[in-house]
Design an enzyme around this catalytic site. Structure first.
Site, PDB file in Angstrom:
ATOM      1  N   GLY A   1      35.034  17.463  47.864  1.00  0.00           N
ATOM      2  CA  GLY A   1      35.533  18.612  48.599  1.00  0.00           C
ATOM      3  C   GLY A   1      36.889  18.333  49.224  1.00  0.00           C
ATOM      4  O   GLY A   1      37.298  17.180  49.366  1.00  0.00           O
ATOM      5  N   SER A   2      37.578  19.405  49.608  1.00  0.00           N
ATOM      6  CA  SER A   2      38.810  19.254  50.379  1.00  0.00           C
ATOM      7  C   SER A   2      38.447  19.060  51.851  1.00  0.00           C
ATOM      8  O   SER A   2      37.309  19.270  52.245  1.00  0.00           O
ATOM      9  CB  SER A   2      39.675  20.497  50.233  1.00  0.00           C
ATOM     10  OG  SER A   2      40.106  20.614  48.910  1.00  0.00           O
ATOM     11  N   GLY A   3      39.462  18.694  52.643  1.00  0.00           N
ATOM     12  CA  GLY A   3      39.222  18.491  54.073  1.00  0.00           C
ATOM     13  C   GLY A   3      39.050  17.027  54.433  1.00  0.00           C
ATOM     14  O   GLY A   3      38.911  16.689  55.605  1.00  0.00           O
ATOM     15  N   HIS A   4      39.039  16.153  53.415  1.00  0.00           N
ATOM     16  CA  HIS A   4      38.875  14.714  53.669  1.00  0.00           C
ATOM     17  C   HIS A   4      40.187  13.952  53.483  1.00  0.00           C
ATOM     18  O   HIS A   4      40.178  12.725  53.389  1.00  0.00           O
ATOM     19  CB  HIS A   4      37.838  14.120  52.719  1.00  0.00           C
ATOM     20  CG  HIS A   4      36.476  14.719  52.853  1.00  0.00           C
ATOM     21  ND1 HIS A   4      35.804  14.725  54.042  1.00  0.00           N
ATOM     22  CD2 HIS A   4      35.671  15.339  51.953  1.00  0.00           C
ATOM     23  CE1 HIS A   4      34.626  15.328  53.868  1.00  0.00           C
ATOM     24  NE2 HIS A   4      34.525  15.717  52.611  1.00  0.00           N
TER      25      HIS A   4
ATOM     26  N   ASP B   1      27.786  17.538  44.442  1.00  0.00           N
ATOM     27  CA  ASP B   1      28.589  16.675  43.573  1.00  0.00           C
ATOM     28  C   ASP B   1      27.766  16.154  42.403  1.00  0.00           C
ATOM     29  O   ASP B   1      28.240  16.105  41.274  1.00  0.00           O
ATOM     30  CB  ASP B   1      29.156  15.498  44.383  1.00  0.00           C
ATOM     31  CG  ASP B   1      30.157  15.963  45.424  1.00  0.00           C
ATOM     32  OD1 ASP B   1      31.296  16.264  45.053  1.00  0.00           O
ATOM     33  OD2 ASP B   1      29.774  16.052  46.613  1.00  0.00           O
TER      34      ASP B   1
ATOM     35  N   HIS C   1      30.715  15.547  57.151  1.00  0.00           N
ATOM     36  CA  HIS C   1      30.812  17.007  57.126  1.00  0.00           C
ATOM     37  C   HIS C   1      30.142  17.554  58.381  1.00  0.00           C
ATOM     38  O   HIS C   1      29.748  18.706  58.434  1.00  0.00           O
ATOM     39  CB  HIS C   1      30.104  17.594  55.903  1.00  0.00           C
ATOM     40  CG  HIS C   1      30.519  16.967  54.624  1.00  0.00           C
ATOM     41  ND1 HIS C   1      29.844  15.914  54.075  1.00  0.00           N
ATOM     42  CD2 HIS C   1      31.565  17.219  53.826  1.00  0.00           C
ATOM     43  CE1 HIS C   1      30.465  15.554  52.955  1.00  0.00           C
ATOM     44  NE2 HIS C   1      31.506  16.321  52.786  1.00  0.00           N
TER      45      HIS C   1
END
Lengths: 218, 334
Positions: free
Chosen positions: B55-58, B111, B221
């Site tokens: 995911g994005s945001g990491h 994932d 998360h």
């Protein structure tokens, strides 16, 4: 009962509106046991589907092709875990009604049973794991049993959606065993599973849609 | 919520656009899919392709780790959500140079499904051999007996580093996967959360916590941890994290480790180095040698406050991989 591709597309449009209305509620459920994005994820996926419905699917007459595009589009737009799950559901449903431009009672029953069983197979979850399978498994079993008895889709589907509702509500009391929320253990008890909830909403929206259609016919 | 953004629906697209434009010499976007990024320097013929994703945001995870010595390509998902099989498959096709491709990702339900579907498609439709290794470094996410259920957090950085090097050494797919799995097997992480992040689309905090509280074992998360309590000192918190890690993996006097003290997004370097100081004290008292250290924001959770400690136990092969130079947009090691 008969459902044309045009009506099937109108149903998918109903899901688009339903998801926009329920987006915040689904996020709120997800915040209790997950990362709070289930409503957002559903919205991203169904908005992408909406785009297809308004463009390349406008003239599509094949119910299976419509549903395959819905599944693939949803998957491409969201990924996540709901992406593969719902995409598998709609694509397996499509496979059950391959090449059909009009869905009869038997086709509709087979579509929805394949939808529910496909999701269960993809996610490898069982009843009691606190997932959408808690909604979908009793739904598919009830639909299969009732449809075999009566051969009448609407009444069998009505009973199946009632079973789905009981299944959805049962997730409140369950300990999560799958997905991110499974890391919560006992702390997940008390919260209704957001996936079980959105799965119920998709089924309930179809019930409302076909009921309205039947009433109009009378 | 306060964020510098435009339309919340396009935050990922706009980040990717900026990223690709900022580093045209290092990274390129595939025309087939906006979420499929590969190294601008063509992957060598006969080299195993290394594909990372999540995911994005990491950020810098995961797109920041594409480059020489690390990954050849990345599939970018929505915020905190797995990418779909489409970009994974496009990256696979672009970086396969006849030796197969290895997929590296964290152990999350989404994932596992999306990378699994992409691997099936790569095999059936493209005849590309795919190997996989999942990160399961977070000791707080499941007990030792259920180690295969653990999620991947900051330790993913070490797995990318080791695997990228092994592929660069010219190892075949089987050996690259073996090194990836060994890196994961030897890596343990544990984190602490102080303040939540908020998703751009909802503006809501990812978890609830008091001003004077911390949560030990919090996931990246915002998944609940194992213990919420009053905020303690840097030394006390670090001691707890390191002790839990050392209770989970045998690291003896004389062993060598790589250490990562990772910030979750809004934690200052001052705090991270204060934590590292304690890690170093504890390990040196035990006679454990710190072979290499990394302190900073390596895998974050938007603007979440908090940090994690990761130890990777090293053998000769892993030392060689950890020493290998890297040149990525968000990480350089000479």
């Amino acid at each position: 009962m008969q459902l044309t591709a045009k009506e099937l597309k109108a149903y998918y449009k109903e899901i688009v509106s339903m998801v926009e209305e329920q987006k915040d509620y689904l996020c709120e459920l997800d915040r209790k046991i997950g990362d709070g994005d289930h409503g957002v994820t559903m919205s991203i996926g169904w908005q992408a589907v909406n785009e297809k419905l308004d463009n390349e699917l406008v003239d599509e007459e094949d119910c299976a092709k419509v549903s395959i595009t819905v599944g693939k589009t949803f998957l491409s737009a969201v990924g996540s875990s709901v992406g593969p799950l719902y995409a598998t559901g709609f694509m397996r449903g499509a496979k059950a009604v391959k090449g059909k431009t009009v869905l009869e009672d038997k086709d509709l029953a087979e579509f929805w049973i394949a939808f529910a069983r496909g999701i269960k197979e993809r996610g490898q979850a069982e009843v009691g794991d606190k997932t959408m399978v808690d909604t979908l498994d009793p739904f598919a079993n009830e639909l299969e049993t009732k449809f075999t008895e009566s051969g009448e889709f609407l009444s069998a589907f009505t009973d199946a959606v009632a079973a789905a509702k009981v299944g959805m509500e049962s997730t409140k009391e369950l300990v999560s065993k799958r997905g991110r929320s499974s890391r919560l253990g006992d702390r997940s008890v008390g919260a209704q599973d957001p996936g079980a909830t959105s799965a119920y909403m998709i089924l309930a929206t179809f019930l409302n849609f076909v009921q309205a259609k039947t009433e109009q016919a009378i | 919520m306060k964020k510098l953004m435009n339309d919340s629906r396009y935050v990922v697209e706009e980040m990717i656009e900026g990223y690709v434009k900022a580093h045209p010499d290092l990274i390129k976007q595939l025309p087939e899919n906006d979420r499929a990024l590969v190294t601008a320097k063509e992957t060598r013929e006969g080299k195993v392709g290394v594909l990372i994703g999540g995911g994005s945001g990491h950020e810098p995870g995961f797109l920041g780790y594409v480059g020489e010595g690390m990954a050849d390509g990345v599939a970018v998902g929505n915020i905190f959500a797995s990418p779909s099989p489409d970009p994974i498959l496009e990256v696979t096709k672009a970086i396969d140079k006849g030796a197969g491709v290895v997929y590296l990702y964290g152990n999350y339900a989404g994932d596992v499904m999306n990378f699994g579907m992409a691997a099936e498609m790569a095999d059936l439709e493209e005849d590309i051999e795919v190997g996989m290794a999942l990160a399961t470094d977070d000791v707080a996410s499941a007990p030792k007996e259920e180690k295969e259920k653990r999620r991947g957090i900051a330790g993913e950085f070490f797995i990318f580093k080791a695997t990228g090097a092994a592929a660069d050494f010219g190892y075949n797919l089987e050996d690259v996967v073996r090194v990836a799995k060994k890196a994961n097997e030897n890596t343990r992480s544990m984190g602490v959360g102080l303040t939540p992040c908020s998703l751009p689309q909802t503006g809501e905090p990812s978890f609830e916590i008091g001003d004077d509280e911390m949560e030990i074992g919090l996931g990246h998360h915002g998944e609940p941890g194992i213990e919420k309590g009053p905020l303690q000192s840097a030394d006390e918190v670090t001691e707890r994290l390191v002790n839990d890690i050392l209770a989970d993996i045998e690291i003896k006097s004389g062993d060598k480790v790589a250490v990562l003290v990772n910030g979750l997004g809004s934690t200052a370097r001052m705090e991270l180095y204060t934590m590292f100081r304690k890690v170093e004290q504890m390990l040196s008292e035990l006679g454990i040698e710190i072979y290499r250290s990394y302190v900073g924001d390596y895998i974050t959770s938007l603007e979440m406050g908090g940090a994690s400690v990761t130890l990777m136990k090293l053998d000769d092969e892993l030392i060689k991989t950890i020493d290998h130079p890297v040149n990525c947009p968000m990480f350089v090691q000479k």
